[in-house]
Structures are given as structure tokens and as C-alpha cells.
Design a protein around this motif. Structure first.
Motif, mmCIF file in Angstrom:
data_model
loop_
_atom_site.group_PDB
_atom_site.id
_atom_site.type_symbol
_atom_site.label_atom_id
_atom_site.label_comp_id
_atom_site.label_asym_id
_atom_site.label_seq_id
_atom_site.Cartn_x
_atom_site.Cartn_y
_atom_site.Cartn_z
ATOM 1 N N GLU A 1 -4.512 0.897 -1.884
ATOM 2 C CA GLU A 1 -4.003 -0.476 -1.920
ATOM 3 C C GLU A 1 -4.842 -1.286 -2.901
ATOM 4 O O GLU A 1 -6.003 -0.964 -3.150
ATOM 5 N N PRO A 2 -4.259 -2.339 -3.456
ATOM 6 C CA PRO A 2 -5.022 -3.175 -4.386
ATOM 7 C C PRO A 2 -6.045 -4.030 -3.642
ATOM 8 O O PRO A 2 -5.842 -4.382 -2.484
ATOM 9 N N CYS A 3 -7.145 -4.348 -4.303
ATOM 10 C CA CYS A 3 -8.105 -5.290 -3.737
ATOM 11 C C CYS A 3 -7.574 -6.691 -4.003
ATOM 12 O O CYS A 3 -7.279 -7.049 -5.137
ATOM 13 N N PHE B 1 0.836 -1.197 0.000
ATOM 14 C CA PHE B 1 0.000 0.000 0.000
ATOM 15 C C PHE B 1 0.868 1.244 0.000
ATOM 16 O O PHE B 1 2.070 1.177 0.260
ATOM 17 N N LEU B 2 0.266 2.370 -0.315
ATOM 18 C CA LEU B 2 0.920 3.666 -0.282
ATOM 19 C C LEU B 2 0.110 4.556 0.650
ATOM 20 O O LEU B 2 -1.102 4.691 0.476
ATOM 21 N N SER C 1 -10.488 -2.482 -8.298
ATOM 22 C CA SER C 1 -9.084 -2.866 -8.438
ATOM 23 C C SER C 1 -8.241 -2.233 -7.340
ATOM 24 O O SER C 1 -7.233 -2.793 -6.923
ATOM 25 N N THR C 2 -8.676 -1.059 -6.849
ATOM 26 C CA THR C 2 -7.932 -0.336 -5.815
ATOM 27 C C THR C 2 -8.880 0.136 -4.726
ATOM 28 O O THR C 2 -9.971 0.628 -5.021
ATOM 29 N N PRO D 1 -17.006 1.825 2.333
ATOM 30 C CA PRO D 1 -16.899 0.561 3.055
ATOM 31 C C PRO D 1 -17.558 -0.556 2.246
ATOM 32 O O PRO D 1 -18.342 -0.295 1.337
ATOM 33 N N GLY D 2 -17.249 -1.756 2.587
ATOM 34 C CA GLY D 2 -17.838 -2.894 1.882
ATOM 35 C C GLY D 2 -16.786 -3.724 1.197
ATOM 36 O O GLY D 2 -15.589 -3.530 1.417
ATOM 37 N N TYR D 3 -17.213 -4.643 0.379
ATOM 38 C CA TYR D 3 -16.309 -5.534 -0.328
ATOM 39 C C TYR D 3 -15.397 -6.282 0.642
ATOM 40 O O TYR D 3 -14.250 -6.564 0.339
ATOM 41 N N GLY D 4 -15.918 -6.572 1.849
ATOM 42 C CA GLY D 4 -15.132 -7.264 2.860
ATOM 43 C C GLY D 4 -14.275 -6.332 3.696
ATOM 44 O O GLY D 4 -13.499 -6.780 4.521
#
Length: 132
Positions: A40-42, A23-24, A50-51, A74-77
Motif C-alpha cells: 500500500e502507498p504511504c 492496497f493489494l 513510497s510503499t 515497522p515504524g513510520y507511524g
């Protein structure tokens, strides 16, 4: 180098079942409090993003650092993640552990102060983004 955390940081965290994630982070510290943002990438299978982008809010007392990362949206885990660690004497590294609140999931993280100015990092990221 100043012991202030303001600057650009390259980071990694270890996520169980996924491995190392890079991550940056860009931090701004004032009077022991700091904030900033992270990209950070997913890494989850089937993630529609993707990010991930997140904000950081935390504080520092001596070498002890703690902050909360809030994913936007928020979301996507992902929602919030708590971090606790320590900064080295030169303020060039922060390392410690992260954990998901209300969950046993946790791991380690390491942040290293980037040697490139923030503007160069942003310009490089834009060059690396795929055309839309």
C-alpha cells in the motif's frame, strides 16, 4: 468460485485524517488459517517510504474473518493493525473494521477478489514502478 480465500484481493481502507487508501493483498488459506502479504502507498506527510509492505496472519470461521497486519519494517507511524470482518457467501468480498491495538484509531475496510490472475497483477505493478 471456491469459498477459499486464496487469491489476489484489491482493497481499500478509510484512515481518519487521510481518507481512502488502496492496497493489494495476496492471501493463501489452508484449513481456516490464512496468511499473505499487502502492499500500500504511504499516506503520511513526510513518509520516507513510497510503499509499505506488510504480512498478514489470520483465521476464518464460517463467514467471520480476523487477521493482524504487520508492517515490515515497522515504524513510520505503522506497526500492527487488527482487522475483523466477514466474507460474503461467494467469497468475493471481505468487509469490516480495522483498529490500532492500544489506540482508539479505527476505520472500515473492503477487499474485493481481483479478477486478474496474480501473475498479471505482479507484471502490471512492475511496469508501473518508476525507474530507479
Amino acid at each position: 468460485m471456491s469459498d477459499n480465500l486464496t487469491g489476489v484481493w484489491d482493497g481499500t481502507f478509510v484512515q481518519p485524517g487521510v481518507g481512502m487508501v488502496t492496497f493489494l493483498a495476496t492471501l493463501i488459506e489452508s484449513g481456516g488459517a490464512f496468511g499473505g502479504n499487502v502492499t500500500e502507498p504511504c499516506m503520511l506527510p513526510g513518509c520516507p517510504l513510497s510503499t509499505h509492505n506488510a504480512s498478514i496472519a489470520g483465521h476464518r470461521s464460517g463467514s467471520a474473518v480476523s487477521f493482524v497486519k504487520r508492517y515490515e519494517p515497522p515504524g513510520y507511524g505503522y506497526d500492527t493493525v487488527s482487522y475483523e470482518g466477514s466474507v460474503n457467501a461467494e467469497a468475493t468480498e471481505i468487509d469490516g473494521r480495522w483498529r490500532l491495538p492500544g489506540n482508539a484509531l479505527s476505520g472500515t475496510f473492503l477487499m474485493v477478489r481481483a479478477t486478474r490472475p496474480a501473475q498479471a497483477v505482479v507484471a502490471e505493478e512492475r511496469r508501473e514502478e518508476p525507474a530507479r
